[in-house]
Design an enzyme around this catalytic site. Structure first.
Site, short mmCIF file in Angstrom:
data_model
loop_
_atom_site.label_atom_id
_atom_site.label_comp_id
_atom_site.label_asym_id
_atom_site.label_seq_id
_atom_site.Cartn_x
_atom_site.Cartn_y
_atom_site.Cartn_z
CB CYS A 19 -0.92 0.04 1.10
SG CYS A 19 -1.89 1.44 0.44
CG HIS A 39 -4.10 -2.98 2.55
ND1 HIS A 39 -3.37 -2.68 3.63
CD2 HIS A 39 -4.87 -2.21 1.97
CE1 HIS A 39 -3.67 -0.96 3.16
NE2 HIS A 39 -4.64 -1.03 2.95
CD GLU A 79 -2.46 -5.67 5.93
OE1 GLU A 79 -2.60 -4.41 5.53
OE2 GLU A 79 -1.49 -5.76 4.36
#
Length: 195
Positions: free
Chosen positions: A77, A177, A179
């Site tokens: 990001c 993202h 994660e």
């Protein structure tokens, strides 16, 4: 294996820690240059505004450290955007690892900006996407992105085609993202840790 998450003035770090916890990968969260340089893998995450985060990197000297790292480095990001040459977000000079400028999505479109939510990526050309299904969906939240360029190793389309992932030597980056991108994001993180 020693994995370091770079500590700097950016949010979202807890989500990255949880993602590493889920796959049983140990990590150290630090801004210490010696610890970063001695790591086997370095993760450079980020949520925030480019100029503020870049100013913090300069303040603690990490703007000089990160581009000189020799081990695999993975920016996500805003981390990815700061690895580029320049960002249109508050006219920010970045680290220049990737010789490309980060552009704002045009506002004269029927699509909402920021680009927020799940979208698919394609045209993979990276070890990070090994085993990732074609046109996999990942999670984005951003108003700025690097265009498709010589370093592009995955593409997404929203308003225009843009670089969903970049790679140059030992530097890897994702605009989305990982994660919070479910099994696909977890696979990409696992692939990075195996490099």
């Amino acid at each position: 294996m020693k994995t370091v998450i770079i500590k700097y003035n950016a949010g979202n770090v807890q989500s990255v820690m949880y993602a590493l916890d889920r796959i049983g990968a140990g990590y150290l969260y630090t801004d210490d240059e010696a610890e970063i340089r001695s790591a086997d893998k370095v993760i450079f995450p980020g949520v925030g505004e480019a100029s503020t985060t870049m100013n913090y990197l300069r303040k603690v000297g990490l703007d000089k450290v990160i581009p000189t790292l020799k081990q695999p480095v993975f920016g996500t990001c805003v981390g990815m955007q700061l690895m580029c040459r320049f960002s249109e977000e508050n006219s920010t000079e970045c680290m220049g690892i990737f010789d490309v400028d980060v552009k704002r999505f045009p506002s004269d479109t029927n699509l909402k900006v920021p680009h927020m939510g799940w979208n698919n990526i394609s045209n993979y050309k990276s070890a990070l996407t090994y085993g990732v299904p074609d046109n996999a969906f990942v999670y984005f939240v951003h108003s700025f992105a690097p265009p498709v360029c010589d370093y592009t190793v995955a593409i997404c389309e929203y308003v225009m085609p843009f670089s969903a992932m970049l790679q140059k030597g030992n530097f890897y980056a994702a605009q989305f993202h990982c994660e919070i991108s479910g099994d696909v994001g977890q696979k990409i993180i696992e692939n990075f840790l195996k490099i």
